[in-house]
Write an enzyme that holds these catalytic residues in place. Structure first.
Site, mmCIF file in Angstrom:
data_model
loop_
_atom_site.group_PDB
_atom_site.id
_atom_site.type_symbol
_atom_site.label_atom_id
_atom_site.label_comp_id
_atom_site.label_asym_id
_atom_site.label_seq_id
_atom_site.Cartn_x
_atom_site.Cartn_y
_atom_site.Cartn_z
ATOM 1 N N SER A 144 0.823 -1.214 0.000
ATOM 2 C CA SER A 144 0.000 0.000 0.000
ATOM 3 C C SER A 144 0.853 1.258 0.000
ATOM 4 O O SER A 144 0.323 2.336 -0.207
ATOM 5 C CB SER A 144 -0.962 0.027 1.190
ATOM 6 O OG SER A 144 -0.549 -0.775 2.241
ATOM 7 N N HIS A 192 -3.211 -3.384 -5.940
ATOM 8 C CA HIS A 192 -3.516 -2.895 -4.594
ATOM 9 C C HIS A 192 -5.002 -3.112 -4.294
ATOM 10 O O HIS A 192 -5.859 -2.363 -4.760
ATOM 11 C CB HIS A 192 -3.141 -1.411 -4.488
ATOM 12 C CG HIS A 192 -3.307 -0.863 -3.104
ATOM 13 N ND1 HIS A 192 -3.741 0.411 -2.837
ATOM 14 C CD2 HIS A 192 -3.099 -1.434 -1.884
ATOM 15 C CE1 HIS A 192 -3.796 0.604 -1.527
ATOM 16 N NE2 HIS A 192 -3.415 -0.501 -0.938
ATOM 17 N N GLU A 250 -6.363 -0.963 -7.356
ATOM 18 C CA GLU A 250 -5.461 -0.047 -8.052
ATOM 19 C C GLU A 250 -4.384 -0.894 -8.733
ATOM 20 O O GLU A 250 -3.686 -1.663 -8.059
ATOM 21 C CB GLU A 250 -4.819 0.934 -7.054
ATOM 22 C CG GLU A 250 -5.813 1.932 -6.474
ATOM 23 C CD GLU A 250 -5.192 2.887 -5.449
ATOM 24 O OE1 GLU A 250 -5.666 4.022 -5.354
ATOM 25 O OE2 GLU A 250 -4.252 2.488 -4.724
ATOM 26 N N ASN A 259 -4.897 6.624 -1.241
ATOM 27 C CA ASN A 259 -4.228 7.032 -0.007
ATOM 28 C C ASN A 259 -3.578 8.409 -0.125
ATOM 29 O O ASN A 259 -3.219 9.009 0.884
ATOM 30 C CB ASN A 259 -3.187 5.996 0.424
ATOM 31 C CG ASN A 259 -3.859 4.827 1.124
ATOM 32 O OD1 ASN A 259 -4.955 4.961 1.668
ATOM 33 N ND2 ASN A 259 -3.222 3.671 1.092
HETATM 34 N N1 LIG Z 1 -4.480 -4.391 5.967
HETATM 35 C C1 LIG Z 1 -4.891 -3.549 5.045
HETATM 36 O O1 LIG Z 1 -5.888 -2.818 5.222
HETATM 37 C C2 LIG Z 1 -4.165 -3.472 3.728
HETATM 38 C C3 LIG Z 1 -4.821 -2.914 2.618
HETATM 39 C C4 LIG Z 1 -4.151 -2.889 1.384
HETATM 40 C C5 LIG Z 1 -2.859 -3.365 1.281
HETATM 41 N N2 LIG Z 1 -2.241 -3.896 2.394
HETATM 42 C C6 LIG Z 1 -0.884 -4.437 2.213
HETATM 43 O O2 LIG Z 1 -0.980 -5.850 2.151
HETATM 44 C C7 LIG Z 1 0.200 -6.449 2.712
HETATM 45 C C8 LIG Z 1 -0.189 -7.403 3.821
HETATM 46 O O3 LIG Z 1 -0.947 -6.736 4.784
HETATM 47 P P1 LIG Z 1 -1.808 -7.519 5.877
HETATM 48 O O4 LIG Z 1 -2.615 -6.491 6.581
HETATM 49 O O5 LIG Z 1 -2.479 -8.687 5.263
HETATM 50 O O6 LIG Z 1 -0.639 -8.023 6.857
HETATM 51 P P2 LIG Z 1 -0.677 -9.216 7.932
HETATM 52 O O7 LIG Z 1 0.302 -8.845 8.955
HETATM 53 O O8 LIG Z 1 -2.082 -9.530 8.332
HETATM 54 O O9 LIG Z 1 -0.144 -10.495 7.109
HETATM 55 C C9 LIG Z 1 1.172 -10.595 6.611
HETATM 56 C C10 LIG Z 1 1.539 -12.054 6.523
HETATM 57 O O10 LIG Z 1 2.759 -12.180 5.809
HETATM 58 C C11 LIG Z 1 3.507 -13.224 6.417
HETATM 59 N N3 LIG Z 1 4.917 -13.059 6.039
HETATM 60 C C12 LIG Z 1 5.811 -12.186 6.529
HETATM 61 N N4 LIG Z 1 7.006 -12.353 5.912
HETATM 62 C C13 LIG Z 1 6.847 -13.336 4.999
HETATM 63 C C14 LIG Z 1 7.700 -13.954 4.039
HETATM 64 N N5 LIG Z 1 8.976 -13.582 3.904
HETATM 65 N N6 LIG Z 1 7.199 -14.947 3.277
HETATM 66 C C15 LIG Z 1 5.930 -15.328 3.403
HETATM 67 N N7 LIG Z 1 5.068 -14.788 4.302
HETATM 68 C C16 LIG Z 1 5.514 -13.792 5.082
HETATM 69 C C17 LIG Z 1 3.225 -13.079 7.888
HETATM 70 O O11 LIG Z 1 3.513 -14.283 8.586
HETATM 71 C C18 LIG Z 1 1.741 -12.715 7.882
HETATM 72 O O12 LIG Z 1 0.926 -13.872 7.966
HETATM 73 C C19 LIG Z 1 1.086 -5.286 3.153
HETATM 74 O O13 LIG Z 1 1.980 -4.975 2.122
HETATM 75 C C20 LIG Z 1 0.084 -4.161 3.350
HETATM 76 O O14 LIG Z 1 0.683 -2.890 3.206
HETATM 77 C C21 LIG Z 1 -2.868 -3.967 3.596
#
Ligand SMILES: NC(=O)c1ccc[n+]([C@@H]2O[C@H](COP(=O)([O-])OP(=O)(O)OC[C@H]3O[C@@H](n4cnc5c(N)ncnc54)[C@H](O)[C@@H]3O)[C@@H](O)[C@H]2O)c1
Length: 415
Positions: free
Chosen positions: A135, A172, A184, A222
């Site tokens: 994001s 995204h 996106e 954003n």
């Molecule tokens: N949460 C939101 O609202 C949102 C919205 C849009 C985009 N994002 C983006 O999506 C991505 C994930 O966000 P999230 O909220 O799901 O995070 P989260 O913390 O819920 O999940 C991340 C997962 O990735 C795993 N992980 C970490 N390192 C790893 C690796 N090297 N290999 C494999 N797995 C690995 C972790 O164990 C965890 O289960 C981020 O880049 C975030 O910026 C989040």
């Protein structure tokens, strides 16, 4: 590099032939896996934490049980969808079978994402599209050499540039992916037109609405949304109105929620982190400067609903001290722009949208689509521009610029 088993843009083959891998089985990864599996794709769900992928599949099972109970999905469809999601037991990218599309949704750390993409590049066929759900990170920082993109100085990174950045792009999704229609599609400097077009078409097949944007800080949603929070906070910090009254005024203009109730729901810390990230990545442009007022909330642990107290206090999930002054709201709206929550916010939202398009980062149509689908705004900046008129917006910004010099209220050249 393994031989490609399928023709270019295998991701546009029938879904049952176009496998998808989702890396990261957290909130977003699990939701994206659900979307892809519901569209008929075999999905491999990968996580670095032992059992995280299995836990995510168990979570999906619980979600589908509820959908079946509500009559929204048949048991047969639910079982078929779940049957398409395979938890992968290791995070070693070399062990993931060849797929048409990889969507990475791991933690928001540049170095972790850079390492994953370099492994994927050698592990997957050359036709596989590699997408990140980041994001806030730049696609160019993910694929390039350290120091080549706008965020590199902040995060560092030691690995070399990818050999084939043309198949890397951003997809995204918004939270929660199964419910949010907007995606996106982010174009890095080296992303190829074929990969971008195929990814956009695929997202559309999944029932989503793709918009295109360059890899600019905050992308569309954003970035353009920053003043919705920033102007309201400034007005309250200056004593021009109280939060509940500002919220009421903005709800009166058609916003589903006011900026204070919304940030209490999102989490003041989460909202501040996005603001800080856009501000830093734009070289601390005053347009995006976070307020000390919000920093203080976060310092005090007043994060919103999740801590029982943010801008408002909550009991049983409801605000107990959010009484607006309706007479004051009525008096402010239509008055001088400095103290009019609606005019001040809309002038800045229009300015952001117009400037983004002026810089060539997205189309006006996509900006309006992104803001209405991604944030539930009643209109997009260009629809408001039509209603308000460029002359009025320019005059309002000039008035604000005189009161608060320093560049925050500079009008876009395109106005
Ligand atoms: N949460 C939101 O609202 C949102 C919205 C849009 C985009 N994002 C983006 O999506 C991505 C994930 O966000 P999230 O909220 O799901 O995070 P989260 O913390 O819920 O999940 C991340 C997962 O990735 C795993 N992980 C970490 N390192 C790893 C690796 N090297 N290999 C494999 N797995 C690995 C972790 O164990 C965890 O289960 C981020 O880049 C975030 O910026 C989040």
């Amino acid at each position: 590099m393994p031989e490609s088993p399928t023709p270019p843009h295998a991701l546009l083959s029938p879904p049952d032939q176009a496998a998808v891998a989702v890396i990261g089985a957290g909130a977003m990864g699990a939701g994206i896996a659900q979307v892809a599996a519901q569209a008929g794709h075999p999905v491999i769900l990968v996580d670095a934490q032992p059992e995280a992928a299995e836990r995510a599949v168990a979570g999906l099972r619980a979600t589908f049980d509820k959908l079946v109970a509500k009559g929204k999905v048949t048991r047969e469809d639910a079982d078929a969808t779940l049957g398409r999601v395979t938890p992968h037991t290791t995070a070693d990218m070399m062990t993931i079978p060849a797929v048409a599309l990889v969507i990475e949704a791991v933690v928001e750390h540049l170095d972790v994402k850079r390492a994953i993409f370099r492994q994927l590049e050698s592990a997957q066929p050359s036709t596989t599209v590699l997408a990140t759900n980041t994001s806030s990170l730049s696609i160019d920082d993910i694929v390039g050499e350290a120091g080549s993109g706008h965020d590199a100085a902040l995060h560092g990174g030691t690995s070399p540039a990818m050999a084939h950045p043309e198949r890397v792009l951003g997809l995204h999704f918004f939270n929660p992916p199964p419910l949010m229609r907007l995606v996106e599609v982010i174009t890095g400097a080296a992303s190829g037109a074929d990969a971008l077009d195929a990814a956009s078409q695929l997202v559309r097949r999944w029932g989503k609405t793709p918009v295109r944007c360059t890899s600019t800080p905050g992308f569309i949603v954003n970035r353009v949304a920053r003043p919705f929070y920033g102007e309201a906070q400034r007005m309250v910090a200056e004593g021009l109105a109280d939060p509940a009254t500002v919220d009421l005024a903005l709800r009166g203009a058609g916003f589903r929620m006011g900026p204070f109730e919304l940030t209490d729901l999102i989490g003041q810390d989460v909202n501040l982190a996005v603001g800080e990230s856009v501000w830093r990545q734009t070289g601390e442009d005053p347009r995006y400067a976070p307020t000390d007022w919000q920093r203080e909330l976060v310092r005090e642990g007043r994060l919103g609903r999740k801590t029982g107290r943010g801008v408002f206090e909550y009991a049983d999930g409801r605000p107990v001290d959010a009484e607006p002054d309706a007479a004051l709201a009525e008096q402010l709206v239509g008055g001088p722009v400095q103290a009019d929550p609606v005019a001040r916010t809309l002038a800045m939202l229009v300015n952001e949208g117009v400037d983004l398009v002026h810089r060539g980062e997205a189309s006006a149509e996509d900006v309006d689509t992104a803001m209405t689908l991604g944030t539930n705004y009643p209109h997009g900046p260009f629809a408001w521009l039509e209603q308000i008129g460029a002359d009025t917006v320019r005059r309002q910004l000039a008035e604000l610029d005189e009161l608060y010099p320093g560049g925050r209220y500079r009008p876009s050249e395109a106005l």
